[in-house]
Structure formats: C-alpha cells, structure tokens
Design a protein around this motif. Structure first.
Motif, PDB file in Angstrom:
ATOM      1  N   ASP A   1      16.352  -7.951   9.902  1.00  0.00           N
ATOM      2  CA  ASP A   1      16.636  -8.587   8.615  1.00  0.00           C
ATOM      3  C   ASP A   1      15.509  -9.577   8.342  1.00  0.00           C
ATOM      4  O   ASP A   1      15.497 -10.690   8.891  1.00  0.00           O
ATOM      5  CB  ASP A   1      17.986  -9.296   8.657  1.00  0.00           C
ATOM      6  CG  ASP A   1      18.451  -9.749   7.275  1.00  0.00           C
ATOM      7  OD1 ASP A   1      17.590 -10.129   6.465  1.00  0.00           O
ATOM      8  OD2 ASP A   1      19.666  -9.725   7.025  1.00  0.00           O
TER       9      ASP A   1
ATOM     10  N   SER B   1      16.053 -12.322  11.460  1.00  0.00           N
ATOM     11  CA  SER B   1      16.857 -12.008  12.638  1.00  0.00           C
ATOM     12  C   SER B   1      16.764 -10.529  12.970  1.00  0.00           C
ATOM     13  O   SER B   1      16.421  -9.706  12.114  1.00  0.00           O
ATOM     14  CB  SER B   1      18.323 -12.398  12.419  1.00  0.00           C
ATOM     15  OG  SER B   1      18.905 -11.590  11.412  1.00  0.00           O
TER      16      SER B   1
ATOM     17  N   GLU C   1      22.826 -10.523  18.002  1.00  0.00           N
ATOM     18  CA  GLU C   1      21.858 -10.854  16.955  1.00  0.00           C
ATOM     19  C   GLU C   1      21.035 -12.049  17.409  1.00  0.00           C
ATOM     20  O   GLU C   1      21.564 -12.984  18.025  1.00  0.00           O
ATOM     21  CB  GLU C   1      22.575 -11.164  15.641  1.00  0.00           C
ATOM     22  CG  GLU C   1      21.626 -11.353  14.460  1.00  0.00           C
ATOM     23  CD  GLU C   1      22.369 -11.560  13.145  1.00  0.00           C
ATOM     24  OE1 GLU C   1      21.842 -11.206  12.098  1.00  0.00           O
ATOM     25  OE2 GLU C   1      23.508 -12.101  13.215  1.00  0.00           O
TER      26      GLU C   1
ATOM     27  N   GLY D   1      17.903 -14.769  16.033  1.00  0.00           N
ATOM     28  CA  GLY D   1      16.984 -15.249  15.012  1.00  0.00           C
ATOM     29  C   GLY D   1      15.597 -15.422  15.598  1.00  0.00           C
ATOM     30  O   GLY D   1      15.424 -15.550  16.814  1.00  0.00           O
TER      31      GLY D   1
ATOM     32  N   ASP E   1      14.779 -11.134   5.572  1.00  0.00           N
ATOM     33  CA  ASP E   1      15.181 -12.274   4.746  1.00  0.00           C
ATOM     34  C   ASP E   1      15.818 -13.372   5.599  1.00  0.00           C
ATOM     35  O   ASP E   1      15.552 -14.560   5.398  1.00  0.00           O
ATOM     36  CB  ASP E   1      16.159 -11.819   3.660  1.00  0.00           C
ATOM     37  CG  ASP E   1      15.521 -10.866   2.665  1.00  0.00           C
ATOM     38  OD1 ASP E   1      14.297 -11.000   2.436  1.00  0.00           O
ATOM     39  OD2 ASP E   1      16.226  -9.986   2.141  1.00  0.00           O
ATOM     40  N   ARG E   2      16.656 -12.981   6.532  1.00  0.00           N
ATOM     41  CA  ARG E   2      17.343 -13.947   7.383  1.00  0.00           C
ATOM     42  C   ARG E   2      16.528 -14.305   8.626  1.00  0.00           C
ATOM     43  O   ARG E   2      16.856 -15.265   9.337  1.00  0.00           O
ATOM     44  CB  ARG E   2      18.703 -13.411   7.813  1.00  0.00           C
ATOM     45  CG  ARG E   2      19.676 -13.190   6.660  1.00  0.00           C
ATOM     46  CD  ARG E   2      20.988 -12.603   7.159  1.00  0.00           C
ATOM     47  NE  ARG E   2      21.586 -13.475   8.160  1.00  0.00           N
ATOM     48  CZ  ARG E   2      22.194 -13.043   9.264  1.00  0.00           C
ATOM     49  NH1 ARG E   2      22.238 -11.748   9.533  1.00  0.00           N
ATOM     50  NH2 ARG E   2      22.733 -13.895  10.113  1.00  0.00           N
TER      51      ARG E   2
END
Length: 481
Positions: A84, A89, A101, A103, A86-87
């Motif tokens: 991801d 992660s 998950e 980051g 955008d996040r």
C-alpha cells in the motif's frame, strides 16, 4: 521518538546483499530499524542447486542462515502479498497462515522471479521447474525413484520411459541440470544389479535456440555442447515441446518421447507481486531510475529480477536478470538508502559483466573469467573457486562435500520429504512447498490431472494451479536473485 523503519522484501541475491550492507552501517542501525521479510529463514545460493539435485551437496550447504549472518536485522517470516503505497505499508502471510502488516519509511523490493510457463498443453500439469530448494529435493528423489522403479519392472517399455529424462531449456540451469543429472544416473546404474545390464539412462536437452547457452560466447557454448554429447546427453537444438502428457512429451517435430520426467528450465518471470504494486513496469519488472528509486516514490527502491534497471554500460537497455547484477544492485540500493538518511551520497548503478561460469559436473566446466575462455579442469577450478568466493557462508562445508564426493560413492536414497503436488511448476513462491489443498496467488482453485511421475505409493493428490512465467540467465552466480 520512534526509529524509522527500512523494510526489505525478499532475501535473494539483491535483498540479502542490501540487508547485509545496511546491517554493517552502525549509524543507520541506530537511526532506523532494518526489517527483512522473507518466506524462509535462509538465503538460497541458486548456482549450486543442480549439485543438490544430483546428490553432490547436502541441501543445507546452499542455504545460508539469515539470523546468523545478518546481525542487527529483524527477520519476519512471511510471503508479502500486498504493498500500500499511500499508507506506506506491506501486508504478508506468515508460515502458519497468520496475517501481518508492517509500515515503512523506506521500502526495498527485491522479490526476485518465478518459473516461466509457456502456453503449451500439459506443461503445467506434467512438468516441474527448478527455482527453489523444494524443487531440487523433489527432483533428486524423483530421479532416484524412477531408476528404482525401472529396475523392478519386467516391461521394457516402462523401463525405458522411467530411464528417460527430458530437460527443456538449454540455458544455464537446463545445461547444468542435464550435465549433473547424467552423471548422477550413471552412478546409480553402476551400483544397480539389474539396470547395469540394460540400456543406460537417456537424457535429452531441448531448446528452440540454435545452440546451448545461447546467451553466452559461442566458445563457451561449443565447450558445453562437447562435454554434454561426450557424456551421452542428447542435445536437441531447434526443437521444443508441443504437448506434455502423463506418459511422455510430443515434440514439435512430431516425435513422441515416452518419459515420466519433464524438467522445465525455460526461464523465469518477475514475481507477480510487482504487477500488483500498480506502478509502471517493463516486461513485468518495476521501472526504476539509475539510483534504483521508483519514479514518483522517493521512499521506494527496487533491485534484482524485480527491477528494470537502466544498464549504463549499454545505453537504452536494462540490466540482465542475473545474480551478478542483483548482488551489486543490492549493495548500491543499500548505499542509496543510507544516503537518504544523511549517511554518504547516492550513486547510480553501473557494472560491467566479469564473465560467466557453467558447472558441467565432475571436473568439467565452461568459463570465461574476465573474457578469457577456459574449459576442462582449469574451468572447473575457476568455477568452484568463484562459488566459494561468492557464497556468504557455508564455504568450508561446501568444500568438504566436494572433497567427499571426489573420494566416496554418492548416497542414493529417496527420502520422500517433498511430494509432487508440493512443487507445482507455476507458483508465486517456489521456495515454499505447497500442500495438496493450497494454490498460488492470483490463481483459480485446483483442477485437472495430477502431475506425471508421481510415486506409485502416493495417494491421489490435488494439483495446485498455475499462472505464467519469463526468461532467465544463470551462471557464475548468474542466477536470478
């Protein structure tokens, strides 16, 4: 204040070298946590995998422990299945099915490659690849089993089929598998009371190209071709498989070969995770700049088989998918990641090939270190010396196995650890064996016939499905990462 986090996805040649370089940077270790996500707890030294399948090396010799050699790096066991951007992660599935998950502040994608699969009827169901440890262990058991079953039958046709081994793809891997495999079966037959009075095992090496090792200097090709033919391998250039069935393969020449062993070494494609990221790609490889940074995402880097890296020695082209490039790209990526934290300066990737080596089994090899063509014992010595130098661990154990193989007969027993359904040709993770109820990422539920060559003692199995795959060079550490 929490530390930043550098996440490396994949511990192939590029990922391992990047993690090792970052772990040795004391200042960066204090400022950022270095996390390596990989399905296994080892780095696989792919160039020596054919020797595992031929019984020369014990499997753990080519598996270098990550926790033992990457001090200061946090290892997370798992198969990454989503990024991801955008996040910031990545998501992954652990070895026991647990989801996780992580980051990141910096992300390095070094997910490597998987088997290439062409749209040929029956290939997905009846062939096995050669990209990971499970496949090598399965092949060693399979070859041993076929000879034992051949010795136990009174049917000449069945005996001949079980003693026939077809390797498709005369690149580095296919050439080495055929060369090592022929020596292995010849050794087994000499010790088998029944088989030594029958026709010798038959090995065929097929490729649509006009010569073996088409990526290399013609002199190396001629050396390899001469050794293979002298050993009894049938080299069929300009030919390929038209269809595979449970009892053999049909060639595009119209000839049918009765066999229980179809070994697929046509090539590789980048890991399908690259396509899932949703960023610009070139033939499945993530487009990056000379500094290995993904355009528009300065926090994301990519290297190895997963990245389309501009080749500054050949303007307008990308670096080949080889371990020689992947290892050095990993080190460059580590340097540039450290520079992004203020340690040192960035550097664009540039590397001239240092030559190639192809191990042909025994004391035979073909090599051109620094463009000097070698063959015979000299090439064999250079090849083994190169591998010992390039391996990040287990050097003494590898050398000891080579010495024992030179003075003692090979151990030939089938352990039955890896079943045929555990090594489907098309899988997003060839380093992981699959269960009968599992299937690969982005594939429909299993269906169709079980693979050929299944041991008679195995229960009916559910065949995992398949996707598609792309080409790969391999030698002199020239294996994909």
């Amino acid at each position: 204040m929490s530390r930043s986090r550098v996440v490396i996805v994949g511990a192939g040649f590029a990922g391992y070298q990047a993690a090792r370089a970052l772990s040795r940077h004391r200042g960066l270790r204090e400022e950022a946590e270095i996390v390596l996500i990989n399905p296994t707890d080892y780095f696989l030294y792919l160039p020596l995998l054919p020797q595992v399948s031929a019984g020369v090396l014990e499997a753990r010799r080519v598996a270098v422990s990550l926790p033992s050699t990457l001090r200061g790096v946090r290892l997370v066991l798992g198969e990454v299945d989503g990024v991801d951007l955008d996040r910031g992660s990545v998501s992954y599935t652990g070895p026991e099915g647990d989801r996780g998950e992580l980051g990141y502040d910096r992300l390095l994608l070094t997910v490597g490659s998987v088997n290439k699969l062409l749209p040929i009827p029956g290939i997905a169901e009846h062939a096995h690849g050669f990209r990971g440890m499970p496949e090598a262990l399965y092949l060693r058991d399979h070859i041993t089993r076929q000879l034992e079953l051949a010795g136990g039958t009174d049917d000449p046709g069945e005996c001949a089929a079980r003693c026939t081994f077809v390797v498709v793809g005369a690149g580095y891997t296919g050439t080495e598998v055929a060369a090592q495999g022929k020596l292995y079966t010849d050794t087994l037959v000499k010790r088998h009371r029944v088989l030594r009075h029958r026709d010798p095992p038959r090995w065929l090496l097929l490729d649509i190209a006009e010569r073996v090792l088409p990526e290399l200097d013609p002199r190396l090709s001629r050396t390899a071709d001469r050794v293979l033919r002298g050993r009894g391998v049938e080299v069929r250039t300009g030919q390929s498989v038209k269809e595979a069935t449970s009892d053999g393969v049909l060639l595009d020449t119209g000839e049918h070969l009765a066999t229980r062993s179809l070994i697929w070494c046509v090539g590789v494609r980048p890991d399908p995770l690259v396509a899932d990221v949703g960023l610009p790609a070139e033939k499945g490889r993530l487009v990056v700049g000379p500094e290995l940074v993904v355009p528009g995402h300065p926090e994301v880097y990519a290297a190895g088989d997963a990245a389309a890296v501009p080749d500054r020695t050949r303007p307008g082209s990308y670096t080949p998918m080889t371990a020689q490039h992947a290892s050095r790209q990993g080190k460059t990526a580590a340097r540039n990641i450290a520079a992004s934290f203020g340690y040192g300066s960035t550097r664009p990737y540039k590397h001239h090939d240092l030559g190639f080596t192809v191990d042909l089994g025994g004391v035979k090899a073909a090599a051109n270190p620094l463009r000097v063509p070698l063959s015979g014992i000299a090439a064999g010595a250079v090849t083994r010396g190169y591998h010992l130098m390039a391996m990040p661990g287990n050097r003494v154990r590898v050398a000891a196995d080579w010495l024992l193989d030179a003075v003692l007969p090979r151990q030939a027993v089938q352990l039955g650890i890896v079943r045929s359904y555990a090594v489907p040709l098309d899988t997003a993770a060839p380093e992981l064996p699959r269960g009968p109820d599992q299937w690969t990422r982005n594939a429909p539920p299993p269906s169709g016939p079980a693979p050929a060559g299944r041991p008679a003692t195995e229960p009916p199995e559910s065949k995992p499905p398949h996707s598609t795959s792309s080409d790969r060079p391999q030698a002199n550490g020239e294996r994909p990462s």
